[in-house]
Design a protein around this motif. Structure first.
Motif, PDB file in Angstrom:
ATOM      1  N   LEU A   1       0.833  -1.210   0.000  1.00 29.75           N
ATOM      2  CA  LEU A   1       0.000   0.000   0.000  1.00 29.75           C
ATOM      3  C   LEU A   1       0.866   1.257   0.000  1.00 29.75           C
ATOM      4  N   ARG A   2       1.947   1.235   0.769  1.00 30.25           N
ATOM      5  CA  ARG A   2       2.857   2.394   0.791  1.00 30.25           C
ATOM      6  C   ARG A   2       3.522   2.585  -0.567  1.00 30.25           C
ATOM      7  N   ARG A   3       3.910   1.484  -1.197  1.00 31.75           N
ATOM      8  CA  ARG A   3       4.549   1.589  -2.510  1.00 31.75           C
ATOM      9  C   ARG A   3       3.575   2.144  -3.549  1.00 31.75           C
ATOM     10  N   GLN A   4       2.328   1.706  -3.509  1.00 31.48           N
ATOM     11  CA  GLN A   4       1.336   2.228  -4.451  1.00 31.48           C
ATOM     12  C   GLN A   4       1.108   3.715  -4.244  1.00 31.48           C
ATOM     13  N   HIS A   5       1.098   4.133  -2.985  1.00 30.26           N
ATOM     14  CA  HIS A   5       0.907   5.563  -2.711  1.00 30.26           C
ATOM     15  C   HIS A   5       2.073   6.382  -3.253  1.00 30.26           C
ATOM     16  N   MET A   6       3.283   5.897  -3.052  1.00 25.80           N
ATOM     17  CA  MET A   6       4.443   6.622  -3.560  1.00 25.80           C
ATOM     18  C   MET A   6       4.452   6.661  -5.088  1.00 25.80           C
ATOM     19  N   TRP A   7       4.005   5.575  -5.707  1.00 21.85           N
ATOM     20  CA  TRP A   7       3.951   5.532  -7.171  1.00 21.85           C
ATOM     21  C   TRP A   7       2.943   6.550  -7.711  1.00 21.85           C
ATOM     22  N   LYS A   8       1.777   6.622  -7.045  1.00 21.75           N
ATOM     23  CA  LYS A   8       0.771   7.596  -7.477  1.00 21.75           C
ATOM     24  C   LYS A   8       1.261   9.026  -7.257  1.00 21.75           C
ATOM     25  N   LYS A   9       2.052   9.204  -6.216  1.00 21.10           N
ATOM     26  CA  LYS A   9       2.499  10.549  -5.881  1.00 21.10           C
ATOM     27  C   LYS A   9       3.555  11.055  -6.856  1.00 21.10           C
ATOM     28  N   HIS A  10       4.472  10.171  -7.271  1.00 12.85           N
ATOM     29  CA  HIS A  10       5.594  10.600  -8.117  1.00 12.85           C
ATOM     30  C   HIS A  10       5.387  10.295  -9.588  1.00 12.85           C
ATOM     31  N   LEU A  11       4.541   9.316  -9.922  1.00 11.23           N
ATOM     32  CA  LEU A  11       4.385   8.917 -11.326  1.00 11.23           C
ATOM     33  C   LEU A  11       2.955   9.097 -11.796  1.00 11.23           C
ATOM     34  N   GLY A  12       2.311  10.124 -11.362  1.00 13.11           N
ATOM     35  CA  GLY A  12       0.938  10.366 -11.765  1.00 13.11           C
ATOM     36  C   GLY A  12       0.866  10.981 -13.146  1.00 13.11           C
ATOM     37  N   THR A  13      -0.339  11.365 -13.512  1.00 14.84           N
ATOM     38  CA  THR A  13      -0.543  11.947 -14.838  1.00 14.84           C
ATOM     39  C   THR A  13      -0.027  13.375 -14.863  1.00 14.84           C
ATOM     40  N   GLN A  14       0.789  13.659 -15.863  1.00 19.21           N
ATOM     41  CA  GLN A  14       1.297  15.026 -16.076  1.00 19.21           C
ATOM     42  C   GLN A  14       1.077  15.401 -17.527  1.00 19.21           C
ATOM     43  N   ASN A  15       0.670  16.621 -17.763  1.00 20.30           N
ATOM     44  CA  ASN A  15       0.415  17.109 -19.119  1.00 20.30           C
ATOM     45  C   ASN A  15       1.500  18.106 -19.521  1.00 20.30           C
ATOM     46  N   PHE A  16       2.160  17.816 -20.640  1.00 18.18           N
ATOM     47  CA  PHE A  16       3.168  18.722 -21.180  1.00 18.18           C
ATOM     48  C   PHE A  16       2.779  19.047 -22.614  1.00 18.18           C
ATOM     49  N   GLY A  17       2.263  20.243 -22.806  1.00 20.63           N
ATOM     50  CA  GLY A  17       1.873  20.648 -24.156  1.00 20.63           C
ATOM     51  C   GLY A  17       0.763  19.788 -24.715  1.00 20.63           C
ATOM     52  N   GLY A  18      -0.184  19.343 -23.833  1.00 19.53           N
ATOM     53  CA  GLY A  18      -1.302  18.538 -24.303  1.00 19.53           C
ATOM     54  C   GLY A  18      -0.986  17.075 -24.446  1.00 19.53           C
ATOM     55  N   ILE A  19       0.268  16.645 -24.155  1.00 25.57           N
ATOM     56  CA  ILE A  19       0.642  15.236 -24.265  1.00 25.57           C
ATOM     57  C   ILE A  19       0.500  14.588 -22.897  1.00 25.57           C
ATOM     58  N   ARG A  20      -0.170  13.465 -22.860  1.00 26.21           N
ATOM     59  CA  ARG A  20      -0.414  12.762 -21.605  1.00 26.21           C
ATOM     60  C   ARG A  20       0.784  11.881 -21.275  1.00 26.21           C
ATOM     61  N   VAL A  21       1.296  12.009 -20.049  1.00 28.51           N
ATOM     62  CA  VAL A  21       2.445  11.235 -19.599  1.00 28.51           C
ATOM     63  C   VAL A  21       2.045  10.468 -18.344  1.00 28.51           C
ATOM     64  N   GLY A  22       2.474   9.231 -18.244  1.00 25.35           N
ATOM     65  CA  GLY A  22       2.189   8.438 -17.053  1.00 25.35           C
ATOM     66  C   GLY A  22       1.030   7.510 -17.263  1.00 25.35           C
ATOM     67  N   ASN A  23       0.676   6.826 -16.162  1.00 23.87           N
ATOM     68  CA  ASN A  23      -0.373   5.809 -16.224  1.00 23.87           C
ATOM     69  C   ASN A  23      -1.620   6.231 -15.462  1.00 23.87           C
ATOM     70  N   GLY A  24      -1.791   7.501 -15.255  1.00 22.13           N
ATOM     71  CA  GLY A  24      -2.958   7.968 -14.521  1.00 22.13           C
ATOM     72  C   GLY A  24      -4.197   7.951 -15.382  1.00 22.13           C
TER      73      GLY A  24
END
Length: 871
Positions: free
Chosen positions: A698-721
């Motif tokens: 559970l702790r690992r999943q939380h850290m993954w969501k916190k650091h590897l969430g969805t980020q948008n750069f110029g309209g491009i979707r990055v990550g697995n969110g």
């Protein structure tokens, strides 16, 4: 209606549009019923919807929604004061009409007139009918108040005249009893015996009145003390009770007359009479005047009685006419009040032409809600249709489990523990079978089961008539609400009583016993019993190892020969204890298995791999293995080698202690040590999986969501969110947005919570298994109580063989029947019911049922028809 359903079905099932109309509707109903089968095992799928209602059609639309009872309105004005809402005046007018109807109802009940209840469900009156209803109720209330006021005044006048009549009669008797009445009526001359001459004449005054009979002793003592014995009191009881016009009750009074001398005593006497609430009346001094006054009073009483009779007849006619329609009036007024109260929960747009409401409703009933809105719009005459817009939200919907009159009782048992979380597995369908069965295991008796089934069957067959009677007895209503539960408990008790072969503590020899004593005293076959042995021995033991003694098991249940065996209790102890463990472990394993369906539905694979699998392995490796050993011992050991069978309890204890050098308890099978060590290791390995591994993941999943969430750069979707479409959930108000925020992950809190859950589950497996031994204990207690009651009561009546024994048997049977119903059916039945309830709440439901939801409370008029008070 049929064409509308046809249209909806075509929308939902476009692939069968080519069917003929009748077959088409049949196919729609079949598919709809199949789609609803899954809803039986979990709560209904709910949705949040917005209603856009035109102002002129809002009243009729809400009325139609109240008739179908499928939507729960949300308050969109939580910060607005109740007295500042739009329809507060209409609500007040409805409350005022309801007050007037309660006054009329009170007067009807006071007159002992039966209120007519035809079960009619009147339609909601239109808003313009409120004026006519208010005028009708106002006229009726004023008429009743005027009649009551006139009647009270007439009764008060009648009471005064009646009291005056008794005073005139009694005072005349008082004066007639005196030796010289003229001395008291005209003057009183006191003579001094020492003086031969006459002194100045003195006049005695008197007052007469009536007083409550219970105040006479205190009244007399007060007169004596205050007046120092210088007054003379005479009193007589009025035989007939008088009616108090204010309270309407019967009172008993007495007539009194007080003689005194002087104005000072007169004032004191009047003050005392006033303090004791005595009523004083003018009484003439001469007999002729009293006689004339009495004749006039009697004539006035006769006239007044005739007026009172006419007034009462008129009042009865008014109340009887009101009694025929007061229930219908109540329903209409309370429906109107409920509608306006619901309209106050809605928002009004800036144009004042549209009302906006938010409702929770089942997805499967969306079509019915659309039809209701259409009917309401047509009824109001509006040309603008009402709009039902389904919304998306992160809020937790209410829990709604559809029930029938059969399943409602079992659902109430589950809801008493806690309302289920939204869409989690509903224990009610399984409780329908397991609850009466576990009750019957503790209550197993064929005779008692027949009595319980008969009582419940009476309530079921006459339920329509009993519902129409509307009993106010709370105890009866509670039993009647659970009539189907009692019916199943009785049927299952008959089955378990047949298995135990127990009917009022006696066994039924239907198929003949599987035991025979003939080979035991047949010398040719090695037996050593004779008929003298049978006659001279108080107890003998049959040996099943001797050929011919045991011909085979009884076809169903326990062999009837055990009823006369002295070791009956030892045999049933072993049988019922093992049976309790088997049923308990099976019940708990089934509960853990149901948790798998919750994890699959809510898509929580972590709870499956690190929750369900370790839990099921832990319980199966320990207590499931114990159940397998019980069956293995029953199958593997026959009568010839049963004496060498090892003890399961010692073998189970040695399994935990890794003690395999005990020579007193041989192993049950080859390779037992290796298998048991493997099972113990697997069970122990499951504990850190639940305790540590799950927390770290559970702790690992939380850290993954916190650091590897969805980020948008110029309209491009990055990550697995989530995608933008998936994340585009409508947040329709700020409150919902605040409530839906996920709580911050705290590793310490999660670790403590997981540790508590793991310890509770592991220790609970042991304590819960032991808790199921109550099935064994209560079953034996019920059987022993039944046997003691037979021996101490019924055996007395059957012991006499004379003619008088028939009378004795009838008396004894009466007491036996009363004690059976009072103790074995009611007290023992209630005890078994509570223990079965505990087994379901604690041992079964806690394996998969959270019960942290809130109930779906639809806006419905049904509560008004049933007479329940509204929220």
């Amino acid at each position: 209606m049929k064409s509308e359903l046809h249209t909806v079905c075509r929308c939902h099932f476009p692939r069968i549009y080519w069917l003929p109309e009748e077959e088409y509707f049949w196919g729609c109903r079949v598919l709809a019923s199949l789609s609803n089968m899954g809803e039986l095992f979990r709560s209904e799928e709910m949705t949040l919807a917005q209603l856009f209602l035109q102002s002129e059609a809002a009243y009729c639309c809400v009325s139609e929604l109240g008739e179908i009872g499928m939507v729960q309105f949300r308050d969109l004005n939580p910060d607005v004061n109740v007295f500042q809402r739009k329809f507060v005046n209409e609500v007040r007018r409805c409350e005022e009409m309801d007050r007037k109807l309660r006054f009329v109802e009170k007067e009807i009940k006071k007159a002992n007139i039966q209120i007519v209840d035809t079960g009619e469900n009147p339609e909601v009156p239109s808003p313009r009918d409120m004026i006519d209803m208010e005028a009708t109720f106002e006229k009726l209330e004023n008429e009743l108040k005027e009649i009551n006021t006139n009647q009270e005044a007439l009764k008060k006048n009648f009471l005064e005249l009646t009291e005056l009549k008794h005073i005139l009669r009694r005072t005349q008797q008082f004066f007639d009893e005196m030796e010289d009445p003229s001395l008291l009526e005209e003057s009183s001359i006191l003579l001094d015996p020492n003086e031969p001459h006459r002194v100045a004449p003195l006049r005695l005054g008197f007052v007469a009145g009536v007083i409550g009979r219970e105040r006479i002793p205190t009244f007399e003592r007060m007169l004596w003390r205050v007046c120092r014995g210088n007054v003379f009191l005479r009193q007589a009881e009025i035989e007939d009770p008088l009616e108090d016009p204010t309270l309407g009750s019967q009172v008993h009074k007495s007539v009194f007359i007080i003689f005194f001398q002087g104005d000072q005593l007169k004032n004191r006497v009047k003050k005392i009479c006033e303090g004791f609430r005595a009523t004083l009346y003018p009484c003439p001094e001469t007999p002729q005047e009293r006689k004339e006054m009495l004749a006039g009073v009697n004539a006035r009483i006769d006239d007044l009685q005739m007026v009172l009779n006419q007034t009462e007849d008129h009042r009865q006619r008014v109340l009887q006419a009101a009694a025929k329609t007061v229930r219908v009036w109540f329903i209409k007024v309370r429906k109107m009040k409920a509608i306006y109260h619901t309209l106050n929960l809605c928002n009004i747009d800036v144009t004042q032409k549209c009302l906006i409401a938010e409702v929770w409703c089942p997805v499967s009933d969306m079509d019915s809600i659309q039809f209701a809105l259409r009917r309401g719009t047509e009824k109001s005459g509006s040309t603008v249709p009402s709009i039902l817009n389904r919304m998306q939200t992160n809020q937790t919907p209410p829990t709604y489990n559809k029930t029938s009159k059969f399943t409602s009782g079992f659902q109430s048992i589950v809801d008493a523990y806690g309302i289920g979380s939204y869409r989690e597995m509903n224990p009610a369908p399984y409780t329908i079978i397991t609850f009466p069965f576990l009750f019957a295991v503790m209550f197993g008796d064929l005779g008692h089961g027949v009595l319980m089934t008969s009582a419940a069957l009476y309530l079921v067959l006459r339920e329509t008539r009993l519902i129409a009677q509307k009993s106010d007895n709370e105890m009866f209503n509670m039993v009647f609400a659970g009539r189907y539960i009692i019916l199943l408990m009785g049927i299952f008790s008959m089955y378990t009583g047949l298995i135990y072969n127990d009917c009022f503590s006696k066994s039924l020899n239907i198929f003949g016993s599987g035991w025979s004593v003939r080979p035991m005293f047949d010398s040719k076959r090695g037996g050593n019993w004779t008929f003298d042995t049978l006659k001279g021995s108080a107890a003998l033991q049959l040996d099943p190892a001797v050929d011919g003694v045991f011909s085979g098991p009884y076809p169903i249940g326990i062999d009837p020969i055990w009823n006369i065996a002295i070791n009956k209790l030892s045999f049933l102890n072993s049988f019922k204890m093992k049976m309790s463990v088997i049923l308990g472990v099976s019940h708990m394993l089934f509960g853990v298995t149901l948790s798998l369906f919750n994890h699959l539905y809510f898509q929580k694979p972590l709870n499956i791999y690190l929750g369900f699998i370790p839990e099921i392995l832990f319980m199966a490796c320990l207590f499931g293995y114990l159940v397998i050993l019980v069956f293995y011992k029953w199958v593997s050991y026959n009568v010839h080698i049963s004496k060498d069978a090892p003890s399961l309890l010692i073998a189970f204890i040695n399994m935990f202690l890794f003690n395999y050098s005990d020579t007193t308890n041989k192993p049950l099978y080859r390779g037992q040590m290796a298998i048991q060590i493997i099972l113990i290791v697997i069970a122990l390995a499951c504990v850190p999986c639940m305790l540590i591994v799950k927390t770290l993941v559970l702790r690992r999943q939380h850290m993954w969501k916190k650091h590897l969430g969805t980020q948008n750069f110029g309209g491009i979707r990055v990550g697995n969110g989530p995608t933008e479409d998936e994340a585009g959930i409508i947040q329709h108000d700020q409150l919902a947005q605040q409530c839906d925020e996920e709580p911050e992950f705290n590793f310490g809190d999660v670790a403590v919570h997981q540790a508590i859950h793991t310890i509770e589950y592991c220790l609970g497996c042991i304590s819960n298994t032991a808790s199921y031994l109550r099935l064994w204990a209560l079953s034996l207690a019920h059987a022993q109580l039944s046997e003691v009651l037979w021996k101490m009561v019924m055996h007395i009546g059957l012991s006499s063989k004379s003619i008088g024994g028939f009378v004795l048997l009838a008396i004894v049977f009466y007491f036996f029947a009363v004690l059976t119903v009072a103790i074995l059916l009611i007290m023992e039945g209630l005890s078994a019911f509570l223990h079965a309830l505990r087994l379901h709440w604690v041992e079964f439901q806690n394996k998969f049922y959270c019960g942290q939801g809130f109930k779906f409370l639809p806006f419905t008029f049904e509560s008004i028809l049933e007479g329940r008070s509204e929220d």
